[in-house]
Design a protein around this motif. Structure first.
Motif, short mmCIF file in Angstrom:
data_model
loop_
_atom_site.label_atom_id
_atom_site.label_comp_id
_atom_site.label_asym_id
_atom_site.label_seq_id
_atom_site.Cartn_x
_atom_site.Cartn_y
_atom_site.Cartn_z
N PRO A 109 49.01 119.54 71.75
CA PRO A 109 50.28 119.92 72.37
C PRO A 109 51.38 120.23 71.38
O PRO A 109 51.49 119.61 70.33
CB PRO A 109 50.63 118.69 73.21
N SER A 110 52.19 121.20 71.75
CA SER A 110 53.51 121.34 71.17
C SER A 110 54.44 120.49 72.02
O SER A 110 54.08 120.04 73.11
CB SER A 110 53.96 122.80 71.20
N ALA A 111 55.64 120.25 71.53
CA ALA A 111 56.55 119.39 72.30
C ALA A 111 58.00 119.73 71.99
O ALA A 111 58.32 120.25 70.92
CB ALA A 111 56.29 117.92 71.98
N TYR A 112 58.84 119.43 72.97
CA TYR A 112 60.29 119.45 72.77
C TYR A 112 60.75 118.04 72.42
O TYR A 112 60.23 117.05 72.97
CB TYR A 112 61.00 119.87 74.05
N ALA A 113 61.73 117.94 71.53
CA ALA A 113 62.36 116.67 71.23
C ALA A 113 63.86 116.88 71.14
O ALA A 113 64.32 117.96 70.74
CB ALA A 113 61.83 116.08 69.93
N ALA A 114 64.62 115.87 71.53
CA ALA A 114 66.08 115.97 71.53
C ALA A 114 66.67 114.58 71.35
O ALA A 114 65.95 113.57 71.40
CB ALA A 114 66.57 116.60 72.83
N LEU A 115 67.99 114.53 71.17
CA LEU A 115 68.68 113.24 71.04
C LEU A 115 68.91 112.59 72.40
O LEU A 115 69.27 111.42 72.47
CB LEU A 115 70.00 113.42 70.30
N SER A 116 68.73 113.36 73.47
CA SER A 116 68.89 112.85 74.83
C SER A 116 67.74 113.34 75.70
O SER A 116 67.33 114.50 75.61
CB SER A 116 70.22 113.31 75.42
N SER A 117 67.24 112.47 76.55
CA SER A 117 66.16 112.85 77.45
C SER A 117 66.66 113.70 78.60
O SER A 117 65.86 114.21 79.40
CB SER A 117 65.47 111.60 77.99
N ASP A 118 67.98 113.87 78.73
CA ASP A 118 68.56 114.64 79.83
C ASP A 118 68.66 116.13 79.54
O ASP A 118 69.10 116.91 80.39
CB ASP A 118 69.96 114.11 80.17
N VAL A 119 68.28 116.57 78.35
CA VAL A 119 68.39 117.98 77.98
C VAL A 119 67.44 118.82 78.84
O VAL A 119 66.27 118.50 78.99
CB VAL A 119 68.06 118.18 76.49
N ASP A 120 67.99 119.90 79.41
CA ASP A 120 67.17 120.87 80.15
C ASP A 120 66.69 121.93 79.16
O ASP A 120 67.46 122.81 78.77
CB ASP A 120 67.99 121.51 81.27
N VAL A 121 65.43 121.84 78.78
CA VAL A 121 64.94 122.71 77.72
C VAL A 121 64.86 124.17 78.13
O VAL A 121 64.75 125.07 77.28
CB VAL A 121 63.55 122.25 77.23
N ASN A 122 64.95 124.45 79.42
CA ASN A 122 64.88 125.83 79.90
C ASN A 122 66.24 126.53 79.89
O ASN A 122 66.31 127.73 80.16
CB ASN A 122 64.29 125.88 81.30
N SER A 123 67.30 125.80 79.60
CA SER A 123 68.63 126.41 79.51
C SER A 123 69.39 125.98 78.27
O SER A 123 70.52 126.41 78.04
CB SER A 123 69.46 126.06 80.76
N ALA A 124 68.77 125.16 77.45
CA ALA A 124 69.42 124.61 76.26
C ALA A 124 69.35 125.58 75.08
O ALA A 124 68.73 126.64 75.15
CB ALA A 124 68.76 123.29 75.89
N ILE A 125 69.99 125.19 73.99
CA ILE A 125 69.85 125.88 72.70
C ILE A 125 68.73 125.15 71.95
O ILE A 125 68.83 123.95 71.68
CB ILE A 125 71.15 125.85 71.89
N VAL A 126 67.66 125.85 71.64
CA VAL A 126 66.45 125.21 71.11
C VAL A 126 66.10 125.79 69.75
O VAL A 126 66.04 127.01 69.58
CB VAL A 126 65.26 125.38 72.08
N ALA A 127 65.86 124.91 68.80
CA ALA A 127 65.43 125.32 67.46
C ALA A 127 63.91 125.37 67.38
O ALA A 127 63.21 124.54 67.97
CB ALA A 127 65.97 124.35 66.42
N ALA A 128 63.40 126.34 66.62
CA ALA A 128 61.97 126.43 66.34
C ALA A 128 61.78 127.16 65.03
O ALA A 128 62.63 127.96 64.62
CB ALA A 128 61.23 127.16 67.47
N GLN A 129 60.67 126.89 64.38
CA GLN A 129 60.38 127.61 63.14
C GLN A 129 60.02 129.05 63.46
O GLN A 129 59.32 129.34 64.43
CB GLN A 129 59.23 126.93 62.40
N THR A 130 60.49 129.96 62.63
CA THR A 130 60.27 131.37 62.87
C THR A 130 58.79 131.75 62.80
O THR A 130 58.02 131.13 62.06
CB THR A 130 61.08 132.21 61.85
N SER A 131 58.40 132.72 63.59
CA SER A 131 57.05 133.29 63.60
C SER A 131 55.98 132.25 63.95
O SER A 131 54.87 132.29 63.42
CB SER A 131 56.72 133.93 62.25
N THR A 132 56.31 131.35 64.85
CA THR A 132 55.34 130.37 65.32
C THR A 132 55.08 130.56 66.81
O THR A 132 55.83 131.25 67.50
CB THR A 132 55.86 128.94 65.10
N ILE A 133 54.02 129.92 67.30
CA ILE A 133 53.75 129.99 68.73
C ILE A 133 54.85 129.30 69.52
O ILE A 133 55.11 129.65 70.67
CB ILE A 133 52.37 129.40 69.08
#
Length: 235
Positions: A109-133
């Motif tokens: 699995p890939s996963a989302y992680a945040a400082l709060s469990s209340d973050v809506d990952v479908n509308s949030a600002i999300v960091a990811a490494q470039t050119s990755t899945i």
């Protein structure tokens, strides 16, 4: 004499067919729980059980061959065995020289992680490494993607409050979640998972195994086997 010659030729032809019906399965034997060598010196593990069941469903006689990982693909291509079943992930690069069945596990699995469990990952600002899945996935959601050159920079960005969450391989994120205030929010399975690999010229054989994998998914026996060996990625 003529009959004897014909009989001998027929016997040789029959033997040739019998040999052709024996499918050699190449594995590493050093990647538990997928494959390993047990105390009896035999190939064991999830893929041993899986491969034996697939051969049964495909009505094929199979034998197991072990091979070091660093030469497992070249030795498939040179004909030392007919298929690889060795915890091999399906990737675009490998598909340039081989053909795969459908995955018999989902990818790690890939996963989302945040400082709060209340973050809506479908509308949030999300960091990811470039050119990755992961970055490709985030771009398909309603989130705002911010790409970084290194995975460490994605962690720094979420800890600094520059982004709401980070998405990466769960194995990479796990130590940060364990040691900092980050928390996992959601797992996402990306890519093609693990499958059997074949020479591109062996499409008929690949198709038989592909159909057998599909039948195990359909009747639930593949998930039962994944549970037995405590492997993530049920279907």
């Amino acid at each position: 004499m003529k009959n004897l010659i014909l009989s001998t030729a027929a016997l040789a032809l029959t033997a040739g067919f019998a040999m052709a019906d024996t499918v050699r399965l190449g594995t590493e034997g050093a990647y538990p729980p997928y494959n390993f060598i047990n105390d009896a010196g035999e190939v064991d593990g999830f893929e041993r059980e899986l491969g034996d069941e697939l051969c049964k469903r495909a009505e094929l006689t199979c034998e197991w061959v072990t091979n070091d990982w660093d030469s497992i693909i070249p030795n498939l291509q040179s004909g030392n065995y007919d298929a690889i079943i060795a915890g091999m992930s399906i990737t675009d690069e490998r598909e340039e020289t081989m053909d795969f069945t459908q995955g018999y596990t989902r990818p790690s699995p890939s996963a989302y992680a945040a400082l709060s469990s209340d973050v809506d990952v479908n509308s949030a600002i999300v960091a990811a490494q470039t050119s990755t899945i992961q970055s490709s996935h985030v771009a398909t959601t309603g989130a705002t993607l911010v790409e970084f050159n290194t995975p460490d920079e994605t962690i720094a960005a979420v800890n600094a409050g520059e982004v709401d969450a980070v998405m990466a391989d769960k194995d990479f994120l796990a130590p940060f979640v364990a040691e900092t205030d980050l928390t996992f929010i959601e797992d996402v399975y990306l890519g093609g998972g693990i499958g059997m690999a074949f020479r591109e010229s062996d499409d008929d054989l690949r198709g038989k195994f592909d159909a057998a994998i599909a039948s195990m998914k359909a009747d639930g026996t593949l998930n039962t086997l994944l549970d037995k060996w405590e492997i993530e990625g049920k279907f």
